[in-house]
Design a protein around this motif. Structure first.
Motif, short mmCIF file in Angstrom:
data_model
loop_
_atom_site.label_atom_id
_atom_site.label_comp_id
_atom_site.label_asym_id
_atom_site.label_seq_id
_atom_site.Cartn_x
_atom_site.Cartn_y
_atom_site.Cartn_z
N PRO A 60 0.83 -1.20 0.00
CA PRO A 60 0.00 0.00 0.00
C PRO A 60 0.87 1.26 0.00
CG PRO A 60 0.06 -0.98 2.18
CD PRO A 60 0.75 -1.94 1.28
N ALA A 61 0.32 2.34 -0.54
CA ALA A 61 1.02 3.62 -0.55
C ALA A 61 1.12 4.16 0.87
CB ALA A 61 0.29 4.62 -1.44
N ASP A 62 2.12 5.01 1.11
CA ASP A 62 2.31 5.58 2.45
C ASP A 62 1.08 6.36 2.91
OD1 ASP A 62 4.76 4.48 2.69
OD2 ASP A 62 5.90 6.35 2.57
N ASP A 63 0.45 7.09 2.02
CA ASP A 63 -0.72 7.88 2.40
C ASP A 63 -1.85 6.99 2.90
OD1 ASP A 63 0.55 10.22 1.81
OD2 ASP A 63 -0.39 10.49 -0.16
N GLU A 64 -2.00 5.83 2.27
CA GLU A 64 -3.04 4.90 2.72
C GLU A 64 -2.68 4.33 4.08
OE1 GLU A 64 -5.65 1.10 1.07
OE2 GLU A 64 -3.74 1.60 0.13
N LYS A 65 -1.41 4.02 4.27
CA LYS A 65 -0.96 3.53 5.57
C LYS A 65 -1.21 4.56 6.67
CE LYS A 65 2.84 0.39 4.26
NZ LYS A 65 4.31 0.18 4.38
N ILE A 66 -0.91 5.81 6.35
CA ILE A 66 -1.07 6.88 7.34
C ILE A 66 -2.53 7.05 7.71
CG2 ILE A 66 -0.91 9.40 7.63
CD1 ILE A 66 1.71 9.26 6.03
N GLN A 67 -3.44 6.93 6.72
CA GLN A 67 -4.86 7.04 7.01
C GLN A 67 -5.30 5.93 7.97
OE1 GLN A 67 -7.49 6.43 3.69
NE2 GLN A 67 -9.34 6.82 4.90
N ILE A 68 -4.89 4.69 7.68
CA ILE A 68 -5.28 3.57 8.52
C ILE A 68 -4.66 3.70 9.91
CG2 ILE A 68 -5.18 1.07 8.81
CD1 ILE A 68 -7.01 1.94 6.58
N LEU A 69 -3.38 4.04 9.98
CA LEU A 69 -2.72 4.18 11.28
C LEU A 69 -3.37 5.28 12.10
CD1 LEU A 69 1.04 3.83 10.25
CD2 LEU A 69 -0.25 2.26 11.71
N SER A 70 -3.69 6.42 11.48
CA SER A 70 -4.32 7.52 12.20
C SER A 70 -5.68 7.10 12.74
CB SER A 70 -4.49 8.73 11.28
OG SER A 70 -3.26 9.13 10.73
N TYR A 71 -6.42 6.38 11.92
CA TYR A 71 -7.75 5.91 12.30
C TYR A 71 -7.67 4.94 13.47
CZ TYR A 71 -12.27 3.50 11.80
OH TYR A 71 -13.51 2.94 12.03
N VAL A 72 -6.82 3.93 13.34
CA VAL A 72 -6.73 2.89 14.36
C VAL A 72 -6.14 3.44 15.66
CG1 VAL A 72 -5.64 0.70 14.99
CG2 VAL A 72 -6.56 1.02 12.69
N LEU A 73 -4.98 4.10 15.56
CA LEU A 73 -4.31 4.55 16.77
C LEU A 73 -5.07 5.67 17.46
CD1 LEU A 73 -0.59 4.43 15.59
CD2 LEU A 73 -1.91 2.71 16.82
N GLY A 74 -5.77 6.50 16.69
CA GLY A 74 -6.59 7.54 17.31
C GLY A 74 -7.69 6.94 18.15
N HIS A 75 -8.37 5.92 17.63
CA HIS A 75 -9.45 5.28 18.39
C HIS A 75 -8.92 4.50 19.58
CE1 HIS A 75 -11.95 6.05 14.74
NE2 HIS A 75 -12.91 6.11 15.64
N VAL A 76 -7.83 3.77 19.39
CA VAL A 76 -7.27 3.01 20.51
C VAL A 76 -6.86 3.95 21.65
CG1 VAL A 76 -5.31 1.60 21.24
CG2 VAL A 76 -6.51 1.06 19.11
N LEU A 77 -6.25 5.07 21.27
CA LEU A 77 -5.83 6.03 22.29
C LEU A 77 -7.03 6.63 23.00
CD1 LEU A 77 -3.48 7.56 23.61
CD2 LEU A 77 -3.58 9.21 21.73
N LEU A 78 -8.02 7.09 22.24
CA LEU A 78 -9.18 7.77 22.83
C LEU A 78 -10.09 6.82 23.60
CD1 LEU A 78 -11.03 10.27 23.12
CD2 LEU A 78 -12.02 9.67 20.91
N ASN A 79 -10.44 5.69 22.98
CA ASN A 79 -11.48 4.82 23.54
C ASN A 79 -10.97 3.67 24.39
OD1 ASN A 79 -13.58 6.30 22.45
ND2 ASN A 79 -13.69 5.08 20.58
N ALA A 80 -9.66 3.47 24.45
CA ALA A 80 -9.12 2.37 25.26
C ALA A 80 -8.06 2.86 26.23
CB ALA A 80 -8.56 1.28 24.35
N ILE A 81 -6.96 3.39 25.71
CA ILE A 81 -5.84 3.76 26.59
C ILE A 81 -6.22 4.87 27.55
CG2 ILE A 81 -3.50 4.69 26.62
CD1 ILE A 81 -3.01 3.26 23.95
N LEU A 82 -6.92 5.89 27.07
CA LEU A 82 -7.30 7.00 27.94
C LEU A 82 -8.52 6.67 28.81
CD1 LEU A 82 -6.82 10.10 25.60
CD2 LEU A 82 -5.17 8.96 27.09
N LYS A 83 -9.25 5.65 28.43
CA LYS A 83 -10.46 5.29 29.16
C LYS A 83 -10.19 4.29 30.28
CE LYS A 83 -15.00 3.15 28.38
NZ LYS A 83 -15.90 2.58 27.34
#
Length: 360
Positions: free
Chosen positions: A191-214
């Protein structure tokens, strides 16, 4: 590039009011796009797709959209956004019980009171910031760093990779589209880097907000740190006085005071050098004692009939109360709480009541 937020509601007045309040909160930080779906839009998935682009950071939708489009609910919007990996939050304006209070991992529950605009703005900033951090650390993509490794690096805590990884053990079960995409990543087509960045931002943002910080572990919310020192969030001023040096300033930090647990421990260790030969039944007792000594008074007690509110160390995210490691107080329920949440336990009475019903 300025990111955008898509607001979806079938009530024109509500849509306009939220858009205005959000614009006042964010100023020029984001482009606000309003959409009141109607039958004239035709295919709803196509209409939604036309309003979402690479600049879309967040979508916010009402639960019931049926007054303008028969059979259209926010759940459809949520499902579509999850399929294309765009963060989405929903709310229920008319029937407050239509949506459960707890969203799934890849979803946000938007408040319907006066805090709505502030919450949306801070969630937007959090996802925007984590994407910017990943963009700034593009070499990690070429190095093949794990999801947890990327998060640890961008938060400048590489030694916490294993703890962050424990929060991510059930990602596939939370979003089947994500599991399919990750399988594609493992295939022959890179996959292109931009696609990787979109997926990583999506996944890590949710994990951080809804799991690690919770669920308290490597990062402690105000509730988490209060439980850690066996007191109540009302002691926020004293907590900040003692642990201000441990503040977390990363993505989503504006949602509330947050603290790095290892920095908190460093402060506690330093304070504990003056306890002499005293012994303590648990680390919660030690934490409460040394902080009380530091501020020159006893910390407030919390509401617990078992200990009189003087013990703690852990936070129960289900009963929203501090608990300690006593057998009659809490249980370490790994199937209920992410494995990385080392300072989260389930209150014993709640666990005993619900575990048989849930088959756990």
């Amino acid at each position: 590039m300025t990111g955008s937020i898509l607001l979806v509601d079938d009530n024109a007045e509500t849509l306009k009011n939220l858009s205005l309040r959000l614009s006042e909160t964010l100023n020029d930080e984001a482009t606000i796009i309003e959409w009141q779906p109607t039958e004239a839009d035709g295919d709803m998935s196509v209409a939604l797709n036309d309003r979402i682009g690479v600049e879309t950071v967040l979508v916010v939708t009402d639960y019931d959209l049926t007054t303008t489009v028969k059979g259209l609910f926010g759940l459809t919007i949520v499902s579509w956004c999850q399929k294309v990996f765009v963060p989405v939050g929903d709310f229920s304006r008319g029937n407050l019980t239509a949506l459960p209070k707890e969203p799934n991992l890849f979803e946000m529950r938007i408040p319907t009171d006066d805090t709505a605009a502030s919450y949306i703005a801070n969630v937007y900033r959090g996802f925007r910031d984590i994407r910017a951090l990943i963009e700034h650390n593009r070499p990690l993509l070429a190095e093949g760093a794990s999801l947890a490794g990327v998060l640890a690096e961008v938060l400048e805590r590489p030694h916490l990779e294993s703890q962050f990884a424990a929060y991510m053990s059930r990602l596939g079960a939370a979003n089947s589209f994500l599991l399919q995409k990750l399988r594609e990543f493992a295939g022959p087509a890179e996959p292109a880097d931009d696609e990787k960045i979109q997926i990583l931002s999506y996944v890590l943002g949710h994990v951080l907000l809804n799991a690690i910080l919770k669920y308290p572990g490597p990062i402690l919310s105000l509730n988490g740190i209060a439980a850690y020192i066996a007191t109540v969030p009302a002691e926020e001023e004293a907590i900040e006085e003692v642990f201000g040096v441990a503040r977390y300033h990363g993505p989503f930090s504006a949602l509330g005071p947050l603290y790095w647990r290892d920095d908190v421990d460093n402060v506690l260790d330093e304070l504990g050098q003056h306890t002499g030969n005293q012994t303590f039944e648990s680390f919660g007792d030690f934490n409460r004692y040394v902080v009380s000594e530091r501020i020159g008074r006893n910390l407030q007690t919390h509401q617990c009939q078992r200990c009189g509110g003087s013990k703690g160390g852990y936070w129960c995210p289900f009963t929203s109360r501090p608990v300690c490691e006593r057998e009659d107080c809490s249980v370490a329920a790994s199937s209920w709480i992410p494995q990385g949440a080392q300072l989260s336990r389930v209150e014993r009475e709640f666990y005993d009541e619900w575990a048989p019903i849930l088959g756990m």
